[in-house]
Design a protein around this motif. Structure first.
Motif, mmCIF file in Angstrom:
data_model
loop_
_atom_site.group_PDB
_atom_site.id
_atom_site.type_symbol
_atom_site.label_atom_id
_atom_site.label_comp_id
_atom_site.label_asym_id
_atom_site.label_seq_id
_atom_site.Cartn_x
_atom_site.Cartn_y
_atom_site.Cartn_z
ATOM 1 N N GLN A 94 -99.911 -84.235 -24.591
ATOM 2 C CA GLN A 94 -99.812 -85.659 -24.921
ATOM 3 C C GLN A 94 -98.688 -86.328 -24.148
ATOM 4 O O GLN A 94 -98.805 -87.482 -23.725
ATOM 5 C CB GLN A 94 -99.585 -85.840 -26.435
ATOM 6 N N VAL A 95 -97.581 -85.599 -23.967
ATOM 7 C CA VAL A 95 -96.456 -86.149 -23.193
ATOM 8 C C VAL A 95 -96.891 -86.384 -21.754
ATOM 9 O O VAL A 95 -96.615 -87.445 -21.170
ATOM 10 C CB VAL A 95 -95.247 -85.209 -23.250
ATOM 11 N N ASP A 96 -97.583 -85.421 -21.163
ATOM 12 C CA ASP A 96 -98.055 -85.571 -19.787
ATOM 13 C C ASP A 96 -98.998 -86.763 -19.653
ATOM 14 O O ASP A 96 -98.933 -87.516 -18.676
ATOM 15 C CB ASP A 96 -98.772 -84.299 -19.321
ATOM 16 N N ARG A 97 -99.869 -86.934 -20.633
ATOM 17 C CA ARG A 97 -100.807 -88.059 -20.569
ATOM 18 C C ARG A 97 -100.068 -89.390 -20.681
ATOM 19 O O ARG A 97 -100.440 -90.378 -20.048
ATOM 20 C CB ARG A 97 -101.870 -87.922 -21.659
ATOM 21 N N ALA A 98 -99.021 -89.412 -21.494
ATOM 22 C CA ALA A 98 -98.224 -90.636 -21.609
ATOM 23 C C ALA A 98 -97.507 -90.933 -20.292
ATOM 24 O O ALA A 98 -97.409 -92.087 -19.868
ATOM 25 C CB ALA A 98 -97.210 -90.483 -22.745
#
Length: 402
Positions: free
Chosen positions: A50-54
């Protein structure tokens, strides 16, 4: 009493903040710009995807061409960016992908690197500490990043050079760090545009420079005494010529030529006038656009975050003091700025000082410092990135107006 910085790590920000720093040659000319997204250290470590997608979503919002000034852009990538699943839209920009150290252990990394090399993509190996896994990739990358504060810096640089890589020493914030990195043989430096620390110069200002500082003081007043500004510009032949030249330049695109100093001052406006004064102080010319660009970016970001023209003045004067290695007291004394501006410059106090402290921390990729200044790193990042294109436009027009 507990230091504010001790409390800062307990706080978090919900959206990744984009950091942007220059990569410079030993003569401080800009080689490239480096971009990375910083997420809260308290983000759930189990939610890495999720962090990478953000992070990818934040990158996708950027107009990368406005951030580079025609220079290459080093972008710290995510696994999907490296694999090609989430390519970066970068028309007209030379993008160099940076692999974070943690990505080296991924079994898919070597195949992704081989694919990118086949496409002609240049690569940076970040966080280099000469681990066996990193060394296995040395022949496939073009640039290696090492910390300027690394204990074995000289050995790391020599090892990377032996593999044919160019070495960037990052976190080169202070004069001591910069000297140490260059002594170790680093080719390039990454950090704030203006070094921290070092000797402060005792310098006398010329009559023309004093006029520029007086103009800045007038422009920092609230409200601005327009008649006094016009009078000061009109009384200085050089300032008059530069203001008229600027207002009649292609940057303003006016339908007819302006030959009245009074009218020119009104049309140019306080931000351009302050920038013009600063360009005289820093000796702006085409070869130093990047320095003027950095000064004006800081000023515009401080103006945005502080919500007042005084914030613009605070940003300008603080950057000039760093660029010319001047004691901030000297600029405060020479400009005669208000006590609020003086306190912001000297103590980073009040709303103006908090905005300045946050911007300076962001320039150093110090997200905890931004939190300590009472600001959200994402908000400060947004203000700085929004300031970049306008700052470049002003810097380019003024550097050519010499």
């Amino acid at each position: 009493m507990t230091d504010v910085h001790d409390q800062a790590p307990m706080r978090r920000w919900s959206t990744p903040a984009i950091g942007r720093q220059p990569v410079v040659r030993p003569d401080r000319s800009v080689f490239a710009w480096a971009l990375r997204a910083e997420s809260s250290p308290n983000a759930d470590s189990t939610a890495a995807d999720q962090v990478d997608r953000a992070v990818e979503a934040e990158y996708a919002l950027l107009d990368l061409a406005t951030l580079t000034g025609g220079r290459p852009l080093l972008v710290r990538c995510t696994p999907r960016m490296l694999s090609g699943e989430r390519p970066l839209a970068a028309d007209g920009v030379e993008v160099v992908l940076e692999l974070p150290g943690a990505m080296v252990d991924d079994p898919q990394t070597a195949a992704s690197i081989a694919r990118l090399r086949g496409l002609g993509t240049r690569l940076v190996l970040g966080d280099y500490t000469a681990t066996p896994e990193q060394d296995a990739l040395l022949s496939d990358v073009h640039i290696v990043k090492v910390g300027a504060d690394a204990d074995d810096l000289a050995n790391l640089v020599a090892h990377a050079h032996a593999a044919g890589a160019t070495v960037i020493a990052e976190h080169a914030d202070s004069r001591a760090d910069i000297s140490r990195a260059l002594d170790a043989g680093a080719d390039l430096l990454q950090g704030p545009m203006f070094e921290r620390g070092g000797d402060v110069l005792e310098q006398e200002f010329t009559a023309g420079e004093l006029q520029c500082l007086e103009l800045m003081a007038l422009l920092s007043d609230d409200p601005v005494d327009q008649a006094a500004v016009i009078g000061l510009v009109a009384a200085d032949p050089m300032l008059s010529v530069r203001v008229l030249h600027l207002v009649n330049s292609a940057a303003f695109g006016l339908p007819r030529e302006i030959d009245s100093v009074r009218q020119a001052v009104v049309l140019v406006g306080p931000h351009h006038l302050s920038a013009l004064a600063i360009s005289s102080l820093v000796g702006a010319q085409p070869s130093t656009v990047a320095e003027l660009w950095a000064i004006l970016t800081r000023a515009l970001a401080c103006w945005d975050l502080a919500g007042s023209d005084a914030g613009y003045t605070v940003g300008l004067l603080s950057a000039v003091a760093e660029q010319r290695h001047l004691a901030i007291e000297a600029l405060i004394s020479r400009t005669g700025v208000s006590q609020e501006v003086a306190d912001a410059l000297f103590f980073h106090s009040g709303p103006l000082g908090e905005a300045l402290a946050a911007v300076v921390a962001h320039e150093a990729n110090d997200m905890m410092g931004i939190l300590a200044a009472g600001r959200d790193p994402h908000d400060v990042s947004a203000a700085l990135l929004a300031a970049v294109p306008e700052a470049l436009a002003i810097a380019s027009s003024l550097a050519l107006d010499t």
